[in-house]
Design a protein around this motif. Structure first.
Motif, PDB file in Angstrom:
ATOM      1  N   GLU A 234      -5.682   1.904  -8.049  1.00  0.00           N
ATOM      2  CA  GLU A 234      -6.642   0.796  -8.077  1.00  0.00           C
ATOM      3  C   GLU A 234      -6.132  -0.424  -7.316  1.00  0.00           C
ATOM      4  N   LEU A 235      -4.826  -0.525  -7.147  1.00  0.00           N
ATOM      5  CA  LEU A 235      -4.238  -1.691  -6.480  1.00  0.00           C
ATOM      6  C   LEU A 235      -4.212  -1.559  -4.955  1.00  0.00           C
ATOM      7  N   VAL A 236      -4.584  -0.382  -4.425  1.00  0.00           N
ATOM      8  CA  VAL A 236      -4.549  -0.161  -2.978  1.00  0.00           C
ATOM      9  C   VAL A 236      -5.643  -0.961  -2.278  1.00  0.00           C
ATOM     10  N   ARG A 237      -5.261  -1.709  -1.256  1.00  0.00           N
ATOM     11  CA  ARG A 237      -6.180  -2.493  -0.435  1.00  0.00           C
ATOM     12  C   ARG A 237      -5.896  -2.219   1.044  1.00  0.00           C
TER      13      ARG A 237
ATOM     14  N   GLN B 215       0.832  -1.214   0.000  1.00  0.00           N
ATOM     15  CA  GLN B 215       0.000   0.000   0.000  1.00  0.00           C
ATOM     16  C   GLN B 215       0.864   1.261   0.000  1.00  0.00           C
ATOM     17  N   PHE B 216       1.925   1.258   0.800  1.00  0.00           N
ATOM     18  CA  PHE B 216       2.802   2.427   0.859  1.00  0.00           C
ATOM     19  C   PHE B 216       3.402   2.705  -0.511  1.00  0.00           C
ATOM     20  N   TRP B 217       3.880   1.673  -1.178  1.00  0.00           N
ATOM     21  CA  TRP B 217       4.568   1.872  -2.457  1.00  0.00           C
ATOM     22  C   TRP B 217       3.604   2.189  -3.582  1.00  0.00           C
ATOM     23  N   CYS B 218       2.365   1.684  -3.493  1.00  0.00           N
ATOM     24  CA  CYS B 218       1.349   2.100  -4.470  1.00  0.00           C
ATOM     25  C   CYS B 218       1.064   3.593  -4.328  1.00  0.00           C
ATOM     26  N   LEU B 219       0.927   4.049  -3.080  1.00  0.00           N
ATOM     27  CA  LEU B 219       0.681   5.475  -2.863  1.00  0.00           C
ATOM     28  C   LEU B 219       1.913   6.301  -3.235  1.00  0.00           C
ATOM     29  N   TRP B 220       3.096   5.736  -3.079  1.00  0.00           N
ATOM     30  CA  TRP B 220       4.317   6.426  -3.490  1.00  0.00           C
ATOM     31  C   TRP B 220       4.280   6.705  -4.998  1.00  0.00           C
TER      32      TRP B 220
ATOM     33  N   ILE C 151     -11.504   9.854  -4.927  1.00  0.00           N
ATOM     34  CA  ILE C 151     -11.045  11.194  -5.284  1.00  0.00           C
ATOM     35  C   ILE C 151      -9.744  11.117  -6.072  1.00  0.00           C
ATOM     36  N   TYR C 152      -8.905  10.117  -5.785  1.00  0.00           N
ATOM     37  CA  TYR C 152      -7.682   9.959  -6.586  1.00  0.00           C
ATOM     38  C   TYR C 152      -7.991   9.454  -7.992  1.00  0.00           C
TER      39      TYR C 152
ATOM     40  N   ARG D 294       8.197  10.051   4.940  1.00  0.00           N
ATOM     41  CA  ARG D 294       8.857   9.070   4.065  1.00  0.00           C
ATOM     42  C   ARG D 294       8.218   9.037   2.681  1.00  0.00           C
ATOM     43  N   LEU D 295       6.901   9.200   2.643  1.00  0.00           N
ATOM     44  CA  LEU D 295       6.214   9.182   1.355  1.00  0.00           C
ATOM     45  C   LEU D 295       6.619  10.371   0.484  1.00  0.00           C
ATOM     46  N   LEU D 296       7.000  11.471   1.119  1.00  0.00           N
ATOM     47  CA  LEU D 296       7.352  12.674   0.365  1.00  0.00           C
ATOM     48  C   LEU D 296       8.651  12.537  -0.417  1.00  0.00           C
TER      49      LEU D 296
END
Length: 441
Positions: free
Chosen positions: A422-425, A234-239, A306-307, A369-371
């Motif tokens: 779409e891959l975020v769960r 999830q973190f890397w998808c949002l990254w 929204i994304y 970290r995401l930034l």
């Protein structure tokens, strides 16, 4: 580096007394974000610097690019310190670095040493950007657990709106002082001193909720540590989502003033320098409005939905921009403003998305970290737009042809970001924190 125990910057000195009005926290955050949001007005300085120091478009982008790189890196490495030392310490460090960056840049412009401008604005100022950007986020989420999208949107709106003030202000000072080395130096000097005073308001006003309140909020949701968050898909998808959404917006924003002039240079009504500065201000307004409007909407429709709008509609808007060319200034401005509203909305919504997935336990550190995605995008976006434009100009092309290839690249990146969203769960239970007593650390 941390706050001196018991000192003015110590976290314990910022705990809100009983009855504290939580609506005083967003103005404190805004005083910092409106200041560091000046970064979005960098394009106003590009033409004077290029003329005074003989720089190319790619070279004049370096301070901005390095500033965004340092924003992401300082946010990533400083996120844990911000959580530990509290928002007052973070805001003070931010104000010191950001203002000092302008003073160093002033010296660089005055002496004609461009490397000092890059060092000051990009490196030192960039650290101020990163620490300042994340300084209020975790605190706002803890004060507004019922409306996290709206709360972070209010503060981060300031970062998007900073250029609305800085762009015309900077343009006016350059006209007054002159577009020479000395005039640019004087403008940088005024910025550094003024922002030091303005950001001090946030340092003095900011408060954190009591430890009991923080733990109560933490127990109400999933909680994942910053270290464990890095182990989740999830973190890397949002990254990827953040990186490509930012790349698509920042490429236009960094080159906004020269871009609109290039687009319509060969038409019967070319865009004047003053109008181009006004265009930068309009983009800042869209960026700012998108941060509060879209992030507040996410509290109602959900973060993933929204994304889908930011990335899907953003790709279609870029396509319209590419197809329309220089046929309509109104269409160009409207499309650019819409893209920048999605860009700003993406920034404002990401802390709430992280809170939904990982909880409030170390959301500030996870956000930091995401930034790092912003760091890459800060180089990638301007590099794509500037390098391709410089290459096309060298090949004898002009007008929209300077940017057509860049626009198509942005469409592809937004589509990739759409797929990543779409891959975020939901995060698997194995990554959750079993004990929350340290939640306020």
């Amino acid at each position: 580096m941390g706050a001196r125990p018991g000192g003015f910057l110590d976290r314990s000195r910022t705990v809100a007394p009983p009855g504290w009005n939580r609506w005083l926290v967003p103005p404190a955050a805004l005083s910092v974000h409106l200041a560091i949001g000046q970064a979005y007005a960098w394009s106003v300085f590009k033409p004077p610097l290029e003329s005074a120091l003989g720089l190319s478009g790619t070279q004049s982008a370096l301070p901005f690019q390095l500033g965004i790189v340092m924003l992401g890196l300082s946010a990533a490495f400083g996120g844990t310190l911000v959580e530990r030392n509290g928002p007052r310490w973070a805001m003070f460090v931010s104000a010191t670095c950001f203002s000092s960056g302008f003073l160093i840049s002033a010296l660089g412009a005055w002496t004609g040493q461009y490397w000092l401008v890059v060092l000051g604005y990009g490196f030192v100022g960039g650290i101020g950007l990163g620490i300042g950007y994340i300084s209020p986020v975790s605190t706002l989420i803890k004060w507004f657990p019922d409306r996290p999208g709206m709360a972070t949107g209010i503060a981060i709106m300031g970062f998007g709106g900073g250029a609305l003030i800085a762009s015309p202000w900077s343009a006016q000072m350059l006209e007054t002082f002159g577009r020479t080395n000395t005039g640019i130096a004087q403008t940088f000097l005024v910025h550094g001193l003024a922002y030091a005073v303005f950001m001090s308001v946030g340092v003095l006003l900011i408060r954190v909720p009591t430890e009991t309140a923080e733990k109560r909020v933490a127990r109400s949701a999933v909680n994942v540590s910053a270290r464990n968050a890095l182990k989740t898909p999830q973190f890397w998808c949002l990254w990827v989502v953040l990186c490509f959404n930012v790349t698509a917006g920042i490429g236009i924003l960094e080159k906004a003033a020269p871009m609109i002039r290039d687009f319509f240079a060969d038409t019967s009504a070319p865009v004047a320098a003053g109008a181009a500065a006004g265009f930068v201000a309009l983009l800042s307004l869209a960026n700012m409005a998108g941060r509060i409007v879209w992030s507040s909407t996410s509290d109602l429709v959900g973060r993933k939905n929204i994304y889908r709008v930011y990335l899907g509609a953003g790709a279609l808007t870029y396509l319209a921009l590419a197809l329309a060319g220089n046929t309509s200034k109104v269409l160009f401005v409207v499309c650019a403003m819409l893209i920048l509203s999605f860009y700003g909305g993406g920034f404002a919504t990401i802390p709430a998305y992280l809170k939904d997935l990982f909880g409030t336990y170390q959301v500030g550190a996870i956000h930091g970290r995401l930034l790092t995605a912003w760091s890459l995008a800060g180089v990638l976006g301007p590099l794509i737009v500037n390098a391709i434009a410089d290459g096309q100009k060298a090949a004898g092309k002009a007008g929209p042809d300077l940017y057509t290839t860049s626009l198509h690249i942005m469409i592809v990146l937004l589509v990739v970001g759409f797929v990543a969203n779409e891959l975020v769960r939901p995060v698997a239970a194995k990554h959750h924190e079993p004990v929350l007593e340290g939640a306020s650390r």
